[in-house]
Design a protein around this motif. Structure first.
Motif, PDB file in Angstrom:
ATOM      1  N   THR A  91     -12.912 -39.641  -6.533  1.00 52.73           N
ATOM      2  CA  THR A  91     -11.707 -38.802  -6.521  1.00 52.73           C
ATOM      3  C   THR A  91     -10.472 -39.642  -6.835  1.00 52.73           C
ATOM      4  O   THR A  91     -10.525 -40.885  -6.830  1.00 52.73           O
ATOM      5  CB  THR A  91     -11.529 -38.151  -5.150  1.00 52.73           C
ATOM      6  N   PRO A  92      -9.336 -38.996  -7.067  1.00 45.28           N
ATOM      7  CA  PRO A  92      -8.095 -39.780  -7.227  1.00 45.28           C
ATOM      8  C   PRO A  92      -7.813 -40.684  -6.029  1.00 45.28           C
ATOM      9  O   PRO A  92      -7.403 -41.840  -6.202  1.00 45.28           O
ATOM     10  CB  PRO A  92      -7.027 -38.696  -7.385  1.00 45.28           C
ATOM     11  N   ALA A  93      -8.056 -40.167  -4.817  1.00 45.33           N
ATOM     12  CA  ALA A  93      -7.889 -41.015  -3.633  1.00 45.33           C
ATOM     13  C   ALA A  93      -8.883 -42.173  -3.655  1.00 45.33           C
ATOM     14  O   ALA A  93      -8.578 -43.289  -3.203  1.00 45.33           O
ATOM     15  CB  ALA A  93      -8.061 -40.188  -2.360  1.00 45.33           C
ATOM     16  N   GLY A  94     -10.089 -41.914  -4.185  1.00 44.39           N
ATOM     17  CA  GLY A  94     -11.080 -42.969  -4.302  1.00 44.39           C
ATOM     18  C   GLY A  94     -10.633 -44.067  -5.249  1.00 44.39           C
ATOM     19  O   GLY A  94     -10.864 -45.258  -4.988  1.00 44.39           O
ATOM     20  N   HIS A  95     -10.006 -43.695  -6.347  1.00 42.24           N
ATOM     21  CA  HIS A  95      -9.491 -44.699  -7.279  1.00 42.24           C
ATOM     22  C   HIS A  95      -8.436 -45.572  -6.594  1.00 42.24           C
ATOM     23  O   HIS A  95      -8.391 -46.795  -6.800  1.00 42.24           O
ATOM     24  CB  HIS A  95      -8.900 -44.020  -8.513  1.00 42.24           C
ATOM     25  N   ASN A 144      -9.966 -54.017  -3.998  1.00 34.99           N
ATOM     26  CA  ASN A 144      -9.878 -55.142  -4.933  1.00 34.99           C
ATOM     27  C   ASN A 144      -8.723 -56.072  -4.557  1.00 34.99           C
ATOM     28  O   ASN A 144      -8.872 -57.296  -4.537  1.00 34.99           O
ATOM     29  CB  ASN A 144      -9.656 -54.639  -6.358  1.00 34.99           C
ATOM     30  N   HIS A 145      -7.584 -55.484  -4.240  1.00 33.74           N
ATOM     31  CA  HIS A 145      -6.399 -56.279  -3.910  1.00 33.74           C
ATOM     32  C   HIS A 145      -6.624 -57.118  -2.660  1.00 33.74           C
ATOM     33  O   HIS A 145      -6.101 -58.241  -2.555  1.00 33.74           O
ATOM     34  CB  HIS A 145      -5.196 -55.347  -3.719  1.00 33.74           C
ATOM     35  N   ARG A 146      -7.427 -56.598  -1.718  1.00 38.45           N
ATOM     36  CA  ARG A 146      -7.673 -57.296  -0.447  1.00 38.45           C
ATOM     37  C   ARG A 146      -8.925 -58.160  -0.497  1.00 38.45           C
ATOM     38  O   ARG A 146      -9.337 -58.702   0.515  1.00 38.45           O
ATOM     39  CB  ARG A 146      -7.769 -56.264   0.683  1.00 38.45           C
ATOM     40  N   HIS A 147      -9.538 -58.268  -1.649  1.00 42.95           N
ATOM     41  CA  HIS A 147     -10.741 -59.078  -1.825  1.00 42.95           C
ATOM     42  C   HIS A 147     -11.843 -58.648  -0.859  1.00 42.95           C
ATOM     43  O   HIS A 147     -12.490 -59.481  -0.214  1.00 42.95           O
ATOM     44  CB  HIS A 147     -10.426 -60.566  -1.660  1.00 42.95           C
ATOM     45  N   LEU A 198     -21.002 -44.766 -10.931  1.00 43.65           N
ATOM     46  CA  LEU A 198     -20.605 -45.125 -12.301  1.00 43.65           C
ATOM     47  C   LEU A 198     -19.086 -45.239 -12.420  1.00 43.65           C
ATOM     48  O   LEU A 198     -18.570 -46.169 -13.060  1.00 43.65           O
ATOM     49  CB  LEU A 198     -21.136 -44.088 -13.284  1.00 43.65           C
ATOM     50  N   ASP A 199     -18.375 -44.308 -11.809  1.00 39.52           N
ATOM     51  CA  ASP A 199     -16.909 -44.351 -11.842  1.00 39.52           C
ATOM     52  C   ASP A 199     -16.379 -45.600 -11.146  1.00 39.52           C
ATOM     53  O   ASP A 199     -15.416 -46.224 -11.605  1.00 39.52           O
ATOM     54  CB  ASP A 199     -16.320 -43.108 -11.163  1.00 39.52           C
ATOM     55  N   THR A 200     -17.018 -45.961 -10.031  1.00 45.16           N
ATOM     56  CA  THR A 200     -16.577 -47.128  -9.273  1.00 45.16           C
ATOM     57  C   THR A 200     -16.809 -48.408 -10.067  1.00 45.16           C
ATOM     58  O   THR A 200     -15.962 -49.309 -10.086  1.00 45.16           O
ATOM     59  CB  THR A 200     -17.307 -47.196  -7.927  1.00 45.16           C
ATOM     60  N   ALA A 201     -17.961 -48.493 -10.727  1.00 47.79           N
ATOM     61  CA  ALA A 201     -18.252 -49.665 -11.555  1.00 47.79           C
ATOM     62  C   ALA A 201     -17.210 -49.824 -12.656  1.00 47.79           C
ATOM     63  O   ALA A 201     -16.797 -50.945 -12.985  1.00 47.79           O
ATOM     64  CB  ALA A 201     -19.649 -49.543 -12.163  1.00 47.79           C
ATOM     65  N   LYS A 202     -16.768 -48.729 -13.213  1.00 48.52           N
ATOM     66  CA  LYS A 202     -15.771 -48.774 -14.288  1.00 48.52           C
ATOM     67  C   LYS A 202     -14.385 -49.123 -13.747  1.00 48.52           C
ATOM     68  O   LYS A 202     -13.612 -49.848 -14.379  1.00 48.52           O
ATOM     69  CB  LYS A 202     -15.728 -47.428 -15.010  1.00 48.52           C
ATOM     70  N   ALA A 203     -14.072 -48.616 -12.543  1.00 48.54           N
ATOM     71  CA  ALA A 203     -12.718 -48.777 -12.006  1.00 48.54           C
ATOM     72  C   ALA A 203     -12.483 -50.136 -11.362  1.00 48.54           C
ATOM     73  O   ALA A 203     -11.364 -50.655 -11.396  1.00 48.54           O
ATOM     74  CB  ALA A 203     -12.435 -47.683 -10.974  1.00 48.54           C
ATOM     75  N   SER A 204     -13.516 -50.716 -10.774  1.00 49.25           N
ATOM     76  CA  SER A 204     -13.332 -51.951 -10.009  1.00 49.25           C
ATOM     77  C   SER A 204     -13.107 -53.155 -10.914  1.00 49.25           C
ATOM     78  O   SER A 204     -13.784 -53.323 -11.925  1.00 49.25           O
ATOM     79  CB  SER A 204     -14.550 -52.199  -9.114  1.00 49.25           C
ATOM     80  N   LYS A 205     -12.194 -54.008 -10.503  1.00 49.23           N
ATOM     81  CA  LYS A 205     -11.940 -55.260 -11.219  1.00 49.23           C
ATOM     82  C   LYS A 205     -12.812 -56.392 -10.677  1.00 49.23           C
ATOM     83  O   LYS A 205     -12.795 -57.496 -11.222  1.00 49.23           O
ATOM     84  CB  LYS A 205     -10.465 -55.627 -11.117  1.00 49.23           C
ATOM     85  N   SER A 206     -13.550 -56.126  -9.600  1.00 50.42           N
ATOM     86  CA  SER A 206     -14.435 -57.111  -8.993  1.00 50.42           C
ATOM     87  C   SER A 206     -15.855 -56.561  -8.981  1.00 50.42           C
ATOM     88  O   SER A 206     -16.064 -55.348  -9.106  1.00 50.42           O
ATOM     89  CB  SER A 206     -13.996 -57.408  -7.558  1.00 50.42           C
ATOM     90  N   PRO A 207     -16.856 -57.426  -8.798  1.00 49.93           N
ATOM     91  CA  PRO A 207     -18.235 -56.941  -8.678  1.00 49.93           C
ATOM     92  C   PRO A 207     -18.374 -55.934  -7.540  1.00 49.93           C
ATOM     93  O   PRO A 207     -17.723 -56.057  -6.497  1.00 49.93           O
ATOM     94  CB  PRO A 207     -19.028 -58.216  -8.382  1.00 49.93           C
ATOM     95  N   ILE A 208     -19.222 -54.935  -7.753  1.00 50.53           N
ATOM     96  CA  ILE A 208     -19.565 -53.981  -6.705  1.00 50.53           C
ATOM     97  C   ILE A 208     -21.056 -54.124  -6.404  1.00 50.53           C
ATOM     98  O   ILE A 208     -21.804 -54.731  -7.168  1.00 50.53           O
ATOM     99  CB  ILE A 208     -19.239 -52.525  -7.100  1.00 50.53           C
ATOM    100  N   VAL A 209     -21.485 -53.571  -5.280  1.00 47.99           N
ATOM    101  CA  VAL A 209     -22.889 -53.654  -4.903  1.00 47.99           C
ATOM    102  C   VAL A 209     -23.392 -52.295  -4.430  1.00 47.99           C
ATOM    103  O   VAL A 209     -22.620 -51.416  -4.062  1.00 47.99           O
ATOM    104  CB  VAL A 209     -23.112 -54.685  -3.764  1.00 47.99           C
ATOM    105  N   GLN A 210     -24.707 -52.148  -4.499  1.00 44.05           N
ATOM    106  CA  GLN A 210     -25.384 -51.169  -3.667  1.00 44.05           C
ATOM    107  C   GLN A 210     -26.181 -51.994  -2.673  1.00 44.05           C
ATOM    108  O   GLN A 210     -27.199 -52.593  -3.019  1.00 44.05           O
ATOM    109  CB  GLN A 210     -26.296 -50.235  -4.464  1.00 44.05           C
ATOM    110  N   SER A 211     -25.675 -52.074  -1.459  1.00 42.74           N
ATOM    111  CA  SER A 211     -26.260 -53.007  -0.496  1.00 42.74           C
ATOM    112  C   SER A 211     -27.696 -52.656  -0.160  1.00 42.74           C
ATOM    113  O   SER A 211     -28.515 -53.535   0.078  1.00 42.74           O
ATOM    114  CB  SER A 211     -25.419 -53.065   0.783  1.00 42.74           C
TER     115      SER A 211
END
Length: 386
Positions: free
Chosen positions: A185-189, A196-199, A213-226
């Motif tokens: 969602t917009p709030a999610g973005h 990302n800003h808080r590392h 998929l949206d999160t992978a595109k939006a994030s400037k850092s690596p993301i995971v599925q734990s």
């Protein structure tokens, strides 16, 4: 493939063995101990502190959240991590870690894995399974609640748990006829930008495929599925399509394979080979740098099944009411009755050594086993948690 993902993946492939993974491979103090680096992508702080040493873990991500059970209009139950429940639970977890400094090192940065290893302790990184804990009354301009969680040690935040919230779509969202593949969602973005800003590490476990998929595109850092599993092996809403696994890998992130056997195989009797099959699939479609180990049970194992001597036929009964409620909603995969809960060989405190040995039997080379068993988690934590 988006250009930024291609660039990040090329960087990962170019630096992976030589630079990003080298700290755990070449550290002479670690080599002298002859103890493998084992990292578990999701477990819990145990009641018995002796379980930490017995697990042989160098580090683990610990879900320290608490929940409120909320009945939904359709009769199913959603377990939400509220702010009040989670701020109390994270403070309690911090007190437990602080009270056991000879066993735990609370993970603040990725380098704490090395510090813990060298001091023969276990680094523990706090995680919450659902961003519901960042509630609507928290200002999105200063993120007061998110800051408070980080100040108390939160380092990994999962966007949602099973069902969607104001930030993300959930894996089990359903309109009664077809699955809802809801987006970020917009709030999610805004939340992704704040994390990302808080590392802080972003976890898309339990998210809908589109949200991931949206999160992978939006994030400037690596993301995971734990913690998760492969949908092409078990066609279930809680399992991830190949495109999601690849998208996570393209950020430089990892996909953790967990221990819940009804999402690992449809075979009537689950074995450790079914677990290796999941790992092998992720390696084949996204590369050896993209896969890791997770648990999603306590360090010792699924407690009710342990009491039953891993009798899956009896133990699966505790899941059937919930399973049938989602079958009635036509959620993908719940039409197949589960036959088991755990892989008996892995429902054990020594699961990491057993997986490592099985990977060796499956002819995974030593350097690849090192990545899978802990190196990939270490690399991502070092890159994100600075």
């Amino acid at each position: 493939m988006p250009h930024n993902m291609l660039t990040r993946r090329k960087l990962l492939k170019g630096l992976g063995a030589a630079a990003l993974c080298s700290p755990f491979l070449v550290n002479q103090a670690w080599a002298a101990r002859q103890q493998s680096l084992y990292v578990d992508g999701l477990s819990f702080l145990p009641d018995d502190i002796h379980d930490v040493k017995a697990s042989k873990l160098s580090a683990f991500i610990a879900d320290i959240s608490d929940i409120e059970a909320i009945k939904q209009a359709d009769g199913t139950t959603n377990y939400k991590r509220s702010y009040n429940a989670c701020i109390q639970s994270i403070k309690k977890a911090k007190a437990i870690v602080d009270a056991n400094p000879d066993v735990y090192l609370q993970g603040q940065t990725g380098l704490d894995i090395e510090r813990a290893y060298d001091s023969e302790r276990t680094a523990v990184y706090f995680q919450i399974q659902g961003a519901d804990c960042v509630e609507a009354d928290s200002s999105q301009t200063n993120w007061q609640q998110l800051n408070e969680f980080k100040d108390n040690g939160l380092r990994v935040l999962q966007l949602t748990h099973h069902y969607g919230n104001r930030f993300a779509g959930g894996a089990l969202d359903n309109d009664g006829k077809t699955g809802l593949n809801l987006p970020l969602t917009p709030a999610g973005h805004e939340l992704i930008e704040a994390l990302n800003h808080r590392h802080m590490l972003i976890d898309v476990s339990h998210s809908s495929p589109q949200t991931a998929l949206d999160t992978a595109k939006a994030s400037k850092s690596p993301i995971v599925q734990s913690h998760g599993a492969v949908r092409s092996i078990v066609n279930h809403a809680r399992c991830s399509p190949d495109e999601v696994i690849r998208a996570i890998a393209d950020t430089g992130g990892v996909f953790g394979i967990f221990m819940m056997s009804f999402w690992l195989t449809n075979n009537p009797t689950p074995t450790i080979k079914d677990y290796i099959k999941q790992i092998d699939h992720v390696v084949r479609i996204a590369g050896v740098d993209s896969v890791a180990i997770a648990n999603d049970y306590p360090l010792r194992g699924q407690e009710n099944l342990l009491k039953l001597n891993n009798d899956n036929a009896e133990g699966v009964k505790e899941y059937l009411e919930w399973w049938h409620s989602l079958r009635a909603k036509n959620v993908l995969g719940f039409d197949i009755e589960p036959k088991h809960v755990v892989i008996p060989e892995l429902n054990h405190i020594d699961r990491m050594s057993r997986i490592d040995d099985e990977l060796k039997q499956a002819r995974f080379k030593s350097s690849d086993r090192d990545r899978i068993m802990g190196g990939n988690w270490q690399r991502v934590l070092k890159q994100v948690l600075v």
